[in-house]
Design an enzyme around this catalytic site. Sequence first.
Site, PDB file in Angstrom:
ATOM      1  N   SER A  90       0.754  -1.194  -0.100  1.00  0.00           N
ATOM      2  CA  SER A  90       0.125   0.041   0.171  1.00  0.00           C
ATOM      3  C   SER A  90       0.881   1.293  -0.201  1.00  0.00           C
ATOM      4  O   SER A  90       1.582   1.768  -1.092  1.00  0.00           O
ATOM      5  CB  SER A  90      -0.885   0.174   1.031  1.00  0.00           C
ATOM      6  OG  SER A  90      -1.655   1.075   1.151  1.00  0.00           O
ATOM      7  N   ASP A  92      -2.806   6.342  -3.467  1.00  0.00           N
ATOM      8  CA  ASP A  92      -1.563   5.692  -2.791  1.00  0.00           C
ATOM      9  C   ASP A  92      -1.053   4.582  -3.935  1.00  0.00           C
ATOM     10  O   ASP A  92      -1.360   4.228  -4.739  1.00  0.00           O
ATOM     11  CB  ASP A  92      -2.090   5.120  -1.431  1.00  0.00           C
ATOM     12  CG  ASP A  92      -2.907   3.956  -1.454  1.00  0.00           C
ATOM     13  OD1 ASP A  92      -3.638   3.645  -2.506  1.00  0.00           O
ATOM     14  OD2 ASP A  92      -2.938   3.324  -0.427  1.00  0.00           O
ATOM     15  N   ASP A 138      -1.190   1.132  -4.142  1.00  0.00           N
ATOM     16  CA  ASP A 138      -2.109   0.297  -4.382  1.00  0.00           C
ATOM     17  C   ASP A 138      -3.497   0.696  -5.049  1.00  0.00           C
ATOM     18  O   ASP A 138      -4.238  -0.048  -5.542  1.00  0.00           O
ATOM     19  CB  ASP A 138      -2.150  -1.052  -3.431  1.00  0.00           C
ATOM     20  CG  ASP A 138      -2.836  -0.454  -2.263  1.00  0.00           C
ATOM     21  OD1 ASP A 138      -2.852   0.520  -2.007  1.00  0.00           O
ATOM     22  OD2 ASP A 138      -3.549  -1.499  -2.006  1.00  0.00           O
ATOM     23  N   ASP A 190      -6.067   2.180  -3.456  1.00  0.00           N
ATOM     24  CA  ASP A 190      -7.421   1.815  -2.823  1.00  0.00           C
ATOM     25  C   ASP A 190      -7.724   3.072  -1.770  1.00  0.00           C
ATOM     26  O   ASP A 190      -8.788   3.215  -1.077  1.00  0.00           O
ATOM     27  CB  ASP A 190      -7.435   0.445  -1.854  1.00  0.00           C
ATOM     28  CG  ASP A 190      -6.501   0.570  -0.873  1.00  0.00           C
ATOM     29  OD1 ASP A 190      -5.523   1.438  -0.670  1.00  0.00           O
ATOM     30  OD2 ASP A 190      -6.564  -0.472  -0.191  1.00  0.00           O
TER      31      ASP A 190
END
Length: 452
Positions: free
Chosen positions: A108, A247, A249, A251
């Site tokens: 993340s 961010d 990733d 999400d």
Amino acid sequence: MSKKYFGTDGIRGRVGEAPITPDFMMRLGYAAGRVLTGLDSHLAKGAHPAVLIGKDTRISGYMLEAALEAGLSAAGVDVLLTGPMPTPAVAYLTRALRAQAGIVISASHNPFYDNGIKFFSSLGTKLPDGVEHAIEAALDEPMQVMESAKLGKARRIDDAAGRYIEFCKSTFPSQLDLRGLKIVLDCAHGATYHVAPPVFHELGAEVIAIGNKPDGLNINEQVGSTHPQALQKAVVEHQADLGIAFDGDGDRVMMVDHEGRLLDGDELLYIIAAARQQGGLLQGGVAGTLMTNLALEHKLAAMNIPFARAKVGDRYVLELLNQNNWQLGGENSGHILTLDKHSSGDGIIAALQVLHAVIQSKKTLGQLSAGLTLYPQVLINVTTQQKIDLNAHRDIQNAVKSAEAELKDTGRVLLRASGTEPKIRVMVEGEDKSQVRALAQKIADVVTQAAF
């Protein structure tokens, strides 16, 4: 019952250190394959279950992907590989391709030298605690490789990006478009770099992309939702209408208005909730977390919108939404769930819901957010060398009680251990910024003394 490997958002750590090692990932692939796919029943029918694997842009993703693939294949599970893809894209594609489970290789918002694993069920939702416990139990069992005729196969999903782009666009009203908007997108050199710009461009916006040149080492490096200064600067320089930062990733999302002012997840949640209420589209209430700003709770109450708090983590927000049969929830970190659009938090789709409000209202992002003034909130992360029982530590509890007594009814104090990093998060919130900052630092100093 505590878990050995899983935190609040999957398994995460430094690459090369347990458990983020190739040998562990191979065993994890094998264990998860057996637990998530109901393997024995599939093989009894002569069919191979399939698991989808996506990843962000970290260089270690190649290594971990290969190890997971080997473990899944050894268990007799077919593997579908998407390459770099946002976490919510894997959730969607797992459903769309009728896979039995989805796996995301990502840490993340963490630096490139960290990595981790997240799992999705066949429905594209995060795994409940019970399933994670079952995977950990399976990790303690020996690996038994299937006979050669029953080994799993692997194949690439070449049109994964295109499928997801079209899905994101489908969540925006077909009668509206983004023509006339100049938008800066910060992709954090992460998984949205090749999918976010086409989504907004094809809906009609003029798109200026930054943070869209990953090299395996620069993910989240001074860009993205955790470092929004680059986006704020770019929005002002390009005289854009607004900016959107994801961010690593994809999400999480943060947004910036035309003056360069940053809007966090609480403010974006307010904009979406207000627009949905005005349009008669808000089902039930709004779910937040223990970290949600008190001002949002008070504002929603004034609007007669129910509000409830979950534990920190979008999986717990999802559980609360499902319990209450609500659709909208999120975190101030930028995880926003709109369950009428997607089964998981999605930065691109959340941004599109905000843009829907902008277009529909014919107001600027700044104007829409003006109805909510957040209370000053200070968050201090204290790095720890040992595990601390926050509830049992006398000095820490005394510091918290002292701060709460000083704040009275004008604020609140929250201490919690991070689920993804060796840190204690100290949060103090209230109407007086200088008071809040001083109290937060006082508590953090006590935690620091206890942590070493």
